[in-house]
Design a protein around this motif. Structure first.
Motif, short mmCIF file in Angstrom:
data_model
loop_
_atom_site.label_atom_id
_atom_site.label_comp_id
_atom_site.label_asym_id
_atom_site.label_seq_id
_atom_site.Cartn_x
_atom_site.Cartn_y
_atom_site.Cartn_z
N ALA A 61 13.77 -17.52 17.73
CA ALA A 61 13.56 -18.39 16.57
C ALA A 61 12.13 -18.93 16.54
O ALA A 61 11.51 -19.00 15.48
CB ALA A 61 14.56 -19.55 16.59
N GLU A 62 11.58 -19.29 17.69
CA GLU A 62 10.20 -19.79 17.76
C GLU A 62 9.21 -18.69 17.37
O GLU A 62 8.24 -18.95 16.66
CB GLU A 62 9.89 -20.32 19.16
CG GLU A 62 10.64 -21.59 19.52
CD GLU A 62 10.25 -22.78 18.66
OE1 GLU A 62 9.06 -22.89 18.27
OE2 GLU A 62 11.13 -23.61 18.38
N SER A 64 9.82 -16.13 15.42
CA SER A 64 9.97 -15.91 13.98
C SER A 64 9.24 -16.99 13.19
O SER A 64 8.55 -16.70 12.20
CB SER A 64 11.45 -15.91 13.59
OG SER A 64 12.10 -14.77 14.09
N LYS A 65 9.36 -18.21 13.63
CA LYS A 65 8.71 -19.33 12.94
C LYS A 65 7.19 -19.19 12.98
O LYS A 65 6.50 -19.49 12.00
CB LYS A 65 9.14 -20.64 13.58
CG LYS A 65 8.71 -21.87 12.85
CD LYS A 65 9.28 -23.12 13.49
CE LYS A 65 8.88 -24.36 12.74
NZ LYS A 65 9.39 -25.58 13.37
N ALA A 66 6.65 -18.69 14.09
CA ALA A 66 5.21 -18.54 14.25
C ALA A 66 4.64 -17.52 13.26
O ALA A 66 3.46 -17.60 12.89
CB ALA A 66 4.88 -18.13 15.68
N GLY A 68 5.41 -17.22 10.15
CA GLY A 68 5.21 -17.88 8.85
C GLY A 68 5.96 -17.22 7.70
O GLY A 68 5.76 -17.58 6.55
N TRP A 69 6.78 -16.24 8.01
CA TRP A 69 7.55 -15.57 6.97
C TRP A 69 8.76 -16.41 6.61
O TRP A 69 9.34 -17.09 7.46
CB TRP A 69 8.02 -14.20 7.42
CG TRP A 69 6.92 -13.25 7.82
CD1 TRP A 69 5.58 -13.41 7.61
CD2 TRP A 69 7.08 -12.03 8.52
NE1 TRP A 69 4.89 -12.34 8.12
CE2 TRP A 69 5.80 -11.47 8.69
CE3 TRP A 69 8.16 -11.33 9.01
CZ2 TRP A 69 5.58 -10.25 9.33
CZ3 TRP A 69 7.95 -10.11 9.65
CH2 TRP A 69 6.67 -9.58 9.79
N GLN A 70 9.15 -16.35 5.35
CA GLN A 70 10.34 -17.07 4.91
C GLN A 70 11.13 -16.19 3.95
O GLN A 70 10.55 -15.39 3.22
CB GLN A 70 9.96 -18.38 4.21
CG GLN A 70 9.28 -19.37 5.11
CD GLN A 70 8.89 -20.62 4.34
OE1 GLN A 70 9.27 -20.82 3.19
NE2 GLN A 70 8.11 -21.48 4.98
N GLU A 72 14.65 -16.67 1.33
CA GLU A 72 15.71 -17.52 0.79
C GLU A 72 16.64 -16.65 -0.07
O GLU A 72 16.23 -16.16 -1.11
CB GLU A 72 15.12 -18.65 -0.05
CG GLU A 72 16.12 -19.65 -0.54
CD GLU A 72 16.78 -20.43 0.59
OE1 GLU A 72 17.99 -20.71 0.45
OE2 GLU A 72 16.11 -20.74 1.58
N TRP A 144 11.00 -10.70 12.38
CA TRP A 144 11.43 -12.04 12.00
C TRP A 144 12.94 -12.01 11.85
O TRP A 144 13.50 -11.07 11.29
CB TRP A 144 10.77 -12.42 10.68
CG TRP A 144 11.16 -13.74 10.12
CD1 TRP A 144 10.53 -14.93 10.30
CD2 TRP A 144 12.27 -14.01 9.24
NE1 TRP A 144 11.17 -15.93 9.60
CE2 TRP A 144 12.25 -15.39 8.94
CE3 TRP A 144 13.28 -13.24 8.69
CZ2 TRP A 144 13.19 -16.00 8.12
CZ3 TRP A 144 14.21 -13.84 7.87
CH2 TRP A 144 14.16 -15.21 7.59
N GLY A 146 16.28 -14.54 10.66
CA GLY A 146 16.70 -15.80 10.06
C GLY A 146 18.15 -15.73 9.61
O GLY A 146 18.73 -14.65 9.48
N SER A 148 21.01 -17.73 6.89
CA SER A 148 21.17 -18.64 5.77
C SER A 148 22.54 -18.47 5.16
O SER A 148 23.15 -17.41 5.29
CB SER A 148 20.07 -18.36 4.71
OG SER A 148 20.12 -19.31 3.68
#
Length: 151
Positions: A61-62, A64-66, A68-70, A72, A144, A146, A148
């Motif tokens: 998770a860290e 992936s966060k680094a 900067g991709w998102q 939704e 990455w 994530g 949701s």
């Protein structure tokens, strides 16, 4: 004619006592039936194994966060899923696994193709209702991951 006031007897007390317990038991049975009827599975199959993987999940998770991709997700009326992405590079490969959080735990694999302006559209569709979507984006040797909820 005067009416003689009635007295509160032991029989009255017994009826109040039994009636009170009947209400409590009825409410408990109702709540138990709601609880059993709304939970149809487990969140993890083996909590010990999940606890052993926890630190790896945090590290992933860290990472992936680094990046900067998102992403939704939203479910369209036709059942296909649209991902609104931010900072995802061109040429990325996006896949996902849709799973019901409770009840029938069947999964549906999703593959996405670019739809322009940072949007990606799934080739497959999912039924109406609540879903947990686990997404993976791969690009340029980076990955990455994530998760949701989609309704």
């Amino acid at each position: 004619m005067m009416h003689k006031p009635s007295t509160f007897t032991g029989r009255h007390m017994a009826m109040v006592f039994v009636g009170g317990f009947a209400v409590v038991i009825a409410v408990n049975l109702l709540m138990a039936s709601f609880a059993l009827g709304s939970f149809h599975g487990t969140v993890v199959d083996n909590s010990y194994v999940a606890s052993q993987k926890y630190n790896g999940w945090i590290a992933k998770a860290e990472a992936s966060k680094a990046l900067g991709w998102q992403a939704e997700p939203q479910r369209r009326a036709d059942g296909r899923v649209v991902l609104e992405t931010t900072a995802v590079p061109l040429g990325a490969v996006i896949t996902a696994e849709a799973e019901r959080p409770l009840g029938d735990r069947g999964t549906t694999a999703l593959t996405f193709s670019p739809a322009g302006e940072g949007r990606w559209l799934s080739a497959e569709n999912i039924a109406p209702g609540r879903w947990r979507l686990r997404m993976v984006i791969r690009a340029g040797g980076n990955e990455w991951a994530g998760e949701s909820e989609v309704r």
